[in-house]
Design a protein around this motif. Structure first.
Motif, PDB file in Angstrom:
ATOM      1  N   HIS A 192       0.855   5.060   0.228  1.00 41.54           N
ATOM      2  CA  HIS A 192      -0.115   6.026   0.740  1.00 41.54           C
ATOM      3  C   HIS A 192      -0.207   7.292  -0.112  1.00 41.54           C
ATOM      4  CE1 HIS A 192      -0.966   3.724   4.389  1.00 41.54           C
ATOM      5  NE2 HIS A 192       0.324   3.463   4.443  1.00 41.54           N
ATOM      6  N   ARG A 245       0.856  -1.190   0.000  1.00 46.21           N
ATOM      7  CA  ARG A 245       0.000   0.000   0.000  1.00 46.21           C
ATOM      8  C   ARG A 245       0.893   1.240   0.000  1.00 46.21           C
ATOM      9  NH1 ARG A 245      -5.212   1.048   1.108  1.00 46.21           N
ATOM     10  NH2 ARG A 245      -5.567  -1.023   1.987  1.00 46.21           N
ATOM     11  N   THR A 280      -5.842  -2.803  -9.669  1.00 50.59           N
ATOM     12  CA  THR A 280      -4.631  -2.630  -8.885  1.00 50.59           C
ATOM     13  C   THR A 280      -3.392  -2.752  -9.772  1.00 50.59           C
ATOM     14  OG1 THR A 280      -5.730  -3.584  -6.957  1.00 50.59           O
ATOM     15  CG2 THR A 280      -3.339  -3.527  -6.923  1.00 50.59           C
ATOM     16  N   SER A 295     -11.416  -9.581  -1.111  1.00 50.22           N
ATOM     17  CA  SER A 295     -12.067  -8.282  -0.933  1.00 50.22           C
ATOM     18  C   SER A 295     -13.570  -8.359  -1.039  1.00 50.22           C
ATOM     19  CB  SER A 295     -11.535  -7.293  -1.982  1.00 50.22           C
ATOM     20  OG  SER A 295     -11.846  -7.748  -3.288  1.00 50.22           O
ATOM     21  N   SER A 337       0.674   4.704  -6.638  1.00 49.92           N
ATOM     22  CA  SER A 337      -0.045   5.019  -5.407  1.00 49.92           C
ATOM     23  C   SER A 337      -1.120   3.964  -5.203  1.00 49.92           C
ATOM     24  CB  SER A 337      -0.686   6.414  -5.479  1.00 49.92           C
ATOM     25  OG  SER A 337      -1.682   6.454  -6.485  1.00 49.92           O
ATOM     26  N   GLY A 338      -1.615   3.907  -3.979  1.00 48.85           N
ATOM     27  CA  GLY A 338      -2.645   2.918  -3.669  1.00 48.85           C
ATOM     28  C   GLY A 338      -2.046   1.534  -3.492  1.00 48.85           C
ATOM     29  N   LEU A 339      -2.825   0.507  -3.876  1.00 50.23           N
ATOM     30  CA  LEU A 339      -2.371  -0.865  -3.733  1.00 50.23           C
ATOM     31  C   LEU A 339      -1.546  -1.299  -4.937  1.00 50.23           C
ATOM     32  CD1 LEU A 339      -5.655  -2.489  -2.356  1.00 50.23           C
ATOM     33  CD2 LEU A 339      -3.636  -1.770  -1.065  1.00 50.23           C
TER      34      LEU A 339
END
Length: 505
Positions: A20, A18, A76, A65, A45-47
């Motif tokens: 941030h 992850r 992703t 999920s 960014s993100g996952l």
């Protein structure tokens, strides 16, 4: 990390990062001390998914999920790399371009089919919901058996119906669901695959009939179950929800036996929160089609409850200040503990039973020690009476020793219902009702759903229902030796002495 998938060769194992804030990760690496892979020269960014078999990893991510389509996994960013995770244990290090460590994750002995998240292994598909709150909600408060579960939400549904239950054997509710499916409504029912006592022949018959009527039915459980039991009892029909303490069978939802609490919630926000829980469980790895569930032929074939009782607590339409949806094992324990710790005026507990050393009873006692007026009313049903009597005696003895405003009783139905099955508590101006039993196992091992209703109107409604049951009489616990002695004496005197023995207060 997911190091040990249920697949030959652990196909689909992955590491999930992850990020941030958007950052250039060129030169960053992920390694286990033996193999080191480089992240792409991109701003991410993100996952970020790191896997050797991206397709298989995405599919497992979707299961984790609760995504039915896997779109969350496809969105992703991925790094196709041959990092192999050992089932016996690994230390994975994320480092920047200078070689400085950014993050470390370490595990030992990876269980099959479980993900390593926040320092612990959890079953694939385990949820981590936060409590979801909506303000100014129109509700209909009711208690059973004074009112059978209202079927209007099912009868008026036009889009979808989602029903979750521990067991399901109500012909009345099944008829409404089948008619909804016939109208073209998307109807789904989720139950536990192995309730205590087994899946009864009646439940098999009713659920098979629903499947034949076009209702989609699944069961949670099996070898890789995320919960001990799927114990929640709720319904979502379009933008209306209903949360119960009762099972979907004649004794509970049918209003033919149990004292229970329930509430209809006419609110899109609450319905959305409950639908999110349902969808996560419906798509989880331990959800199977009902037709694939093995049925226990030795399950108890007891006849359906058919009692009738006078209605003393009419239902009431109320607007509550707010409704919060809570779930176990995700957040119910901390929500209930916080409510009890913040109590200043009253705590009224109506439960089928209460664990003497459980966290909720400890917090209830702590509230009494702060000067809160506490009353605990427990079931006197034959299967719970002995243990509940011990809890009642212990609480009353404690109250006497410490001069607490704490009183406990066993309920006396007195013809108003057959037994208490409710799981409810009034704390000051709030009410908590749902499937959560007053024990640690329910809070930590089961899928449970409850709602917190805040506002004087709702609190006073259920407090009044509580008071009626409290004043209805209580049965003084009788020691087993005394019960046996009394039985022998009565048999000896039968035909000689016609005398009624009454053990009520």
């Amino acid at each position: 990390m997911y190091p040990n998938p249920v697949a030959d060769g652990d196909v689909g194992e992955y590491v999930l990062l992850r990020v941030h804030d958007p950052i250039e990760v060129g030169g960053w690496t992920v390694g286990d001390g033996e193999t080191t892979i480089s992240l792409p020269n991109e701003t991410l960014s993100g996952l970020v998914l790191v896997a050797a078999n991206v397709t298989a990893a995405r599919r497992l991510r979707a299961s984790a999920s609760g995504s039915a389509t896997g779109s969350a996994g496809n969105a992703t960013p991925v790094v196709a790399a041959g990092l192999s995770l050992s089932n016996a244990g690994e230390r994975i290090v994320l480092a920047d371009a200078s070689g400085s460590t950014i993050a470390v994750a370490e595990y030992e002995d990876a269980p099959e089919g479980e993900r390593f998240v926040d320092g612990a292994f959890r079953p694939l598909g385990a949820t981590d919901f936060d409590p979801a709150t909506t303000a100014d909600v129109r509700t209909r408060a009711f208690v059973t058996p004074d009112l059978a579960v209202p079927l209007e939400p099912i009868r008026t549904a036009t889009g979808s119906v989602r029903l979750a239950g521990y067991t399901f054997a109500s012909e009345r509710v099944a008829d409404a669901l089948a008619r909804a499916a016939h109208r073209g409504v998307d109807v789904r029912v989720l139950v536990d695959d192995a309730p205590v006592g087994g899946v009864t022949p009646r439940q098999v018959r009713v659920l098979d009939r629903l499947v034949d009527a076009g209702v989609h039915v699944r069961a949670l459980g099996g070898e890789r179950a995320r919960f001990e039991y799927q114990h929640s009892k709720y319904l979502v029909a379009d933008d209306t929800a209903m949360v119960l303490t009762e099972n979907w069978k004649p004794s509970g939802a049918g209003g033919h036996a149990n004292r229970g609490w329930g509430v209809v919630l006419r609110d899109p926000g609450t319905a959305t929160a409950l639908r999110r829980v349902f969808d996560a469980d419906w798509t989880a790895p331990d959800a199977r089609n009902w037709t694939a569930v093995a049925v226990d032929d030795d399950a108890d074939p007891a006849p359906a409850a058919n009692g009738t009782y006078p209605a003393r607590v009419p239902s009431r339409n109320l607007t509550v200040d707010s409704v919060t949806v809570v779930t176990a094992p995700d957040n119910a324990e901390r929500t209930l503990v916080d409510a009890l710790r913040n109590a200043t005026d009253r705590v009224l507990v109506l439960q089928m039973g209460a664990e003497r050393d459980g966290v909720l009873l400890r917090e209830t006692i702590a509230a009494a020690r702060r000067g809160v007026d506490v009353r605990v009313l427990l079931s006197s049903a034959w299967y719970a009476r002995e243990e509940n009597a011990r809890v009642v005696d212990a609480l009353n003895a404690l109250a006497d020793r410490e001069s607490l405003q704490l009183t406990a009783k066993l309920v006396e139905p007195d013809g108003r219902f057959q037994k208490v099955h409710a799981k409810g508590v009034v704390v000051d101006d709030s009410v908590v009702l749902g499937s959560v039993n007053w024990n640690d196992h329910s809070l930590r091992e089961n899928r449970e759903v409850a709602v917190v209703l805040r506002g004087d109107a709702a609190a006073n409604y259920y407090a009044d229902a509580f008071d009626r049951d409290w004043q209805g009489g209580t049965r003084t616990p009788v020691p087993p030796w005394l019960a046996a002695t009394t039985a022998i004496a009565v048999l000896a005197l039968l035909g000689v002495l016609a005398r009624r023995i009454d053990f009520r207060d």
